[in-house]
Enzyme design. Structure first.
Site, mmCIF file in Angstrom:
data_model
loop_
_atom_site.group_PDB
_atom_site.id
_atom_site.type_symbol
_atom_site.label_atom_id
_atom_site.label_comp_id
_atom_site.label_asym_id
_atom_site.label_seq_id
_atom_site.Cartn_x
_atom_site.Cartn_y
_atom_site.Cartn_z
ATOM 1 N N GLU A 196 -10.790 -8.441 4.067
ATOM 2 C CA GLU A 196 -9.921 -8.097 5.079
ATOM 3 C C GLU A 196 -10.765 -8.560 6.004
ATOM 4 O O GLU A 196 -9.849 -9.964 7.036
ATOM 5 C CB GLU A 196 -9.717 -6.679 6.169
ATOM 6 C CG GLU A 196 -8.250 -6.051 5.175
ATOM 7 C CD GLU A 196 -8.329 -4.570 5.422
ATOM 8 O OE1 GLU A 196 -9.829 -3.718 4.995
ATOM 9 O OE2 GLU A 196 -7.504 -4.229 5.938
ATOM 10 N N ARG A 220 -7.435 2.882 13.489
ATOM 11 C CA ARG A 220 -8.388 1.664 12.977
ATOM 12 C C ARG A 220 -8.139 0.893 14.322
ATOM 13 O O ARG A 220 -9.025 0.463 14.627
ATOM 14 C CB ARG A 220 -8.360 0.818 12.124
ATOM 15 C CG ARG A 220 -9.062 0.249 11.403
ATOM 16 C CD ARG A 220 -8.767 -0.506 10.014
ATOM 17 N NE ARG A 220 -9.292 0.286 8.972
ATOM 18 C CZ ARG A 220 -10.943 -0.159 8.239
ATOM 19 N NH1 ARG A 220 -11.702 -0.736 8.821
ATOM 20 N NH2 ARG A 220 -11.377 0.580 7.737
ATOM 21 N N GLU A 265 0.680 -1.251 -0.242
ATOM 22 C CA GLU A 265 0.043 0.184 -0.168
ATOM 23 C C GLU A 265 0.989 1.609 0.200
ATOM 24 O O GLU A 265 0.603 2.036 -0.785
ATOM 25 C CB GLU A 265 -0.565 0.228 1.440
ATOM 26 C CG GLU A 265 -1.454 1.447 1.556
ATOM 27 C CD GLU A 265 -3.253 0.982 2.676
ATOM 28 O OE1 GLU A 265 -2.758 0.335 2.818
ATOM 29 O OE2 GLU A 265 -3.367 2.740 2.190
HETATM 30 N N1 LUZ Z 1 -5.594 1.883 4.590
HETATM 31 C C1 LUZ Z 1 -5.778 3.146 5.061
HETATM 32 C C2 LUZ Z 1 -5.901 0.748 4.561
HETATM 33 O O1 LUZ Z 1 -5.509 3.994 4.136
HETATM 34 N N2 LUZ Z 1 -6.850 3.418 5.648
HETATM 35 C C3 LUZ Z 1 -8.346 2.807 5.909
HETATM 36 O O2 LUZ Z 1 -8.358 2.848 6.613
HETATM 37 C C4 LUZ Z 1 -7.436 1.639 5.820
HETATM 38 N N3 LUZ Z 1 -8.200 0.612 6.119
HETATM 39 C C5 LUZ Z 1 -7.771 -1.171 6.029
HETATM 40 C C6 LUZ Z 1 -6.428 -1.215 5.392
HETATM 41 N N4 LUZ Z 1 -6.089 -0.432 4.606
HETATM 42 MO MO1 MOS Z 2 -4.739 -3.344 3.314
HETATM 43 S S1 MOS Z 2 -4.425 -3.372 5.122
HETATM 44 O O1 MOS Z 2 -5.986 -2.882 3.040
HETATM 45 O O2 MOS Z 2 -3.530 -2.619 2.005
#
Ligand code: LUZ
Ligand code: MOS
Length: 754
Positions: free
Chosen positions: A706, A304, A226
């Protein structure tokens, strides 16, 4: 419908980063990374590396044309160490060479002298020293302090939960090709093409409109790509910019494990209070998150953790505080569940603790406190709850008390083996908690041969999002899915994308695709109205590639209709934007309605522990899962199975080990064990929750990426129960994962128990 990629996957024909044919003149990058977790660079000698066979150049921080900064949220992370190093594995220099082997060999010739500073590896130590990424975050509901006074039972304790290595099959990597006019074309194994584009723009000082990022698919990501794909794309981009040649870097497994961040370990203190009816009245929790050496995504992950700190339970008085603690480990990052699972581990530990002291089964406390519709989460959103329905349906389907009775019967007849059951409810909020991220776009073209091309911001990483998006187009146009091609994710076709994350990509990009297709269809049906006799006065529709009028086929087929529309100069393309309605969150009050909806479910997990050797098996994970109304059960059941295996792995055998100097000891597949075919749960049985409730998901098919991971928590608590079934005087610390070594030590390493 099967995942569209399944046939190219099994034939080995699917294209990943490493399969892209290389251009002539391509250089290969290799990073020289810090051998020390914390210190000041006294001397860096590149001379032997620069002169090594095949080496084009060696790049350090001072060579960068743009800024030496890759922090997306907090500007605290240099691409290359300049004067100080902050973790073992921190990139210091980039070697460019004519082959991968030459690049790796030359990197070994770099010499560095570092004056070592004390390294912090534990979050509580960082907290005590005031080493924090940002101010703490807090959620408050009711008045926990006052509520504890009236509680009949109050228990306090500590819970620790370890990190997790993503272990995507495809390691991190990028391939960057210089374009004319100083632009770059980037292939990156990333969940966030826009994040890569923005980050590369920063380190190269090339504007975003000259940077094209293209992603065909990833061999897994799980959150690890990510944010952390940015560094490798940036390293290749800097190399391409400075050398004028294409640059590729696909990390070796041990480089990837050593240099990239993982799931955040947490340490937490909890206090839980119950009344005499075993209702949880008050809960206080303080989380210490191990962020690593830079912020990365630690702050939204921390948030979170707070959002999910009461899991599927209603607790009227909650004070939850969370500290993001800066340590000298590689910056930890997103990992499936994004901090939620860690928050849930702590409340489940508190409930297990209370249940043991009160001598009731944990499942009695759990069921007694499930959240109902109309009750409030600590962040102000009112639940539309399926917690109790999923629990009830799980009990009806799997008969929990009979499973328990069978375990007891087995235990009576076995000397060393103990079976136990745990029930694991899950409640997970769907939407990026940062509201502005909940938007997406889709570009749809209908060509004159009737075929359809779709581009969105969603990244395919094996989860089947492209299959779902193709289904959307197929469904709106009522065409066979072979007519639809979902193309690569490309920043020139779709701009300003949110990463494919938060389980939300199918919802966001699917809805944008649905809107785009519907707009084109509307225009086509207007043309059909002109072409079909009496078409303007009646209801026309398309079915299986033909125009129907009232339930009668008209003989006007799809391809003719598309061509007639084109001849009439009707637009056969559409670019559509979707933003989730109704969501908001205000951090000044820490209240709002951040989630489009929640996903619920209940799993029953059964284990057998060998109490002589400490080994165990996870016998089954049976669950009732809230799919809403699944649009693709093959894809969704696949996500459930994978999520459970990964969640069980996190709670049991997967152990990330750093030594006190900040060196990763579990740095290869020989020392980091993930569930294999022999150790995944023998039985995974999933039943769909039956519900009539409407939701905001694409075709009401709720996000599935998830939530099922968290069923794995049940494995931890089942193993704990099995140990106590063997010796009820034992009360192991709440310290996940429950590796077989820990089970053994809990059984025999601490005679007399507590
Ligand atoms: N990524 C993010 C995430 O930037 N914000 C979120 O709330 C999130 N939640 C789950 C997985 N990735
Ligand atoms: Mo994610 S933890 O939904 O990149």
């Amino acid at each position: 419908m099967k995942n569209l990629d399944s046939s190219s996957h099994v034939r080995g024909e699917s294209i990943y980063l490493d399969d892209i044919p290389l251009l002539q003149g391509t250089l290969f990058a290799c990073v020289f990374d810090s051998p020390v977790a914390h210190g000041q660079i006294k001397r860096l000698d590149l001379s032997r590396a620069s002169e090594a066979v095949g080496v084009e150049s060696v790049i350090t921080a001072s060579d960068l044309i743009g800024e030496n900064e890759i922090g997306g949220i907090v500007k605290d992370e240099p691409l290359l160490a300049d004067t100080e190093v902050h973790f073992q594995g921190m990139p210091v220099a980039i070697v460019l060479a004519d082959s991968e082997e030459h690049a790796h060999a030359a990197a070994k010739l770099i010499e560095i002298e570092i004056e070592e500073f004390e390294a912090i590896t534990e979050p509580r130590v960082a907290y005590r020293k005031g080493s924090l990424i940002a101010d703490p975050k807090r959620f408050i509901l009711g008045d926990s302090e006052r509520a504890f006074v009236d509680c009949d039972h109050v228990f306090e304790g500590r819970a620790d939960v370890n990190g997790q290595e993503h272990l995507y099959i495809e390691t991190q990597g990028a391939y960057v090709i210089p374009n004319e006019n100083g632009g770059l074309r980037i292939y990156s194994s990333t969940q966030g093409p826009t994040a890569v584009q923005r980050c590369v723009s920063g380190v190269t000082a090339i504007p975003m409109n000259l940077i094209e990022v293209d992603v065909t698919r990833l061999g897994g990501a799980f959150g690890g790509k990510e944010d952390q794909a940015n560094a490798w794309a940036s390293i290749c981009a800097v190399g391409a910019q400075l050398s004028g040649r294409p640059v590729k870097y696909a990390l070796h497994r041990m480089e990837d494990m050593r240099m990239t961040g993982k799931r955040h370990p947490y340490s937490a203190d909890y206090k839980i209070g119950l009344d005499r009816h075993l209702k949880i009245k008050a809960y206080e929790v303080v989380f210490y998150q191990n962020a690593g050496a830079a912020a990365d995504l630690s702050l939204p992950v921390l948030e979170r953790t707070l959002f999910h700190c009461t899991n599927a339970y209603f607790i009227p008085n909650v004070t939850a505080t969370a500290y993001s603690c800066k340590t000298n480990l590689p910056p930890n990052t997103a990992f499936r569940g994004f901090g939620g699972p860690q928050g849930m581990f702590v409340i489940e530990s508190a409930i297990a603790h209370a249940a043991e002291k009160l001598e009731v089964r944990a499942r009695i406390l759990q069921e007694n406190n499930l959240i109902d519709s109309g009750e409030e989460f600590p962040y102000g959103q009112i639940a539309e709850s399926e917690a109790r329905t999923s629990w009830k349906q799980a009990n009806e389907a799997f008969d929990i008390s009979t499973l328990e009775e069978k375990a007891r019967e087995f235990n009576r007849s076995s000397k060393y083996f103990r079976k136990a059951i745990a029930v694991q409810p899950v409640c997970f909020g769907i939407s990026f908690t940062k509201t502005p991220m909940n938007q997406a776009r889709s570009l749809v073209h209908v060509y004159t041969d009737g075929s359809i091309a779709v581009s969105t911001g969603a990244v395919e990483m094996g989860q089947g999002v492209n299959t779902k998006i193709a289904q959307v187009a197929e469904n709106v146009f009522s065409l066979p899915v072979e007519k639809v091609k979902v193309h690569t994710t490309n920043t020139l076709r779709i701009a300003n994308t949110s990463p494919t994350a938060a389980s939300a990509a199918a919802d966001l990009n699917g809805k944008a695709t649905q809107q785009a297709c519907e707009k084109i269809l509307e225009r086509l049906m207007e043309v059909a109205g002109e072409l079909v006799e009496g078409g303007k006065e009646t209801e026309l529709s398309i079915r299986d590639g033909e125009v129907f009028r009232d339930d009668e086929p008209t003989g006007l087929d799809w391809v003719t209709l598309v061509n007639e529309a084109h001849l009439r100069r009707v637009n056969l393309s559409e670019h559509s934007h979707y933003a989730t309605p109704g969501i908001h969150f205000d951090w000044s009050t820490a209240k709002g309605h951040p989630f489009a909806y929640h996903v619920y479910g209940t799993a029953v997990v059964g284990v057998t522990v060998d109490c002589l050797r400490g080994r165990y098996t996870v016998d089954f994970v049976k669950n009732v899962h809230d799919f809403g109304k699944s649009m693709n059960t093959d894809v969704d059941f696949g996500q459930i199975e994978g999520g459970i295996a990964q969640g069980v792995g996190w709670m049991t055998m997967e152990e990330v080990v750093y030594d006190d100097a900040g060196a990763l000891r579990s740095n290869a597949l020989s020392t980091y064990k993930i569930p294999d075919i022999y150790s995944v749960p023998e039985i995974v049985e999933t039943k769909a929750l039956e519900t009539e409730r409407q939701n905001l998901a694409i075709y009401s098919s709720k996000a599935v990426g998830e939530p099922p991971l968290m069923y794995g928590l049940g494995a931890y608590f089942a193993i704990r129960s099995a140990i106590r079934a063997y010796d009820s005087s034992l009360s192991p610390e709440f310290d996940a994962p429950f590796t077989p070594e820990k089970v053994l030590m809990d059984l025999y390493g601490n005679p007399g128990g507590e």
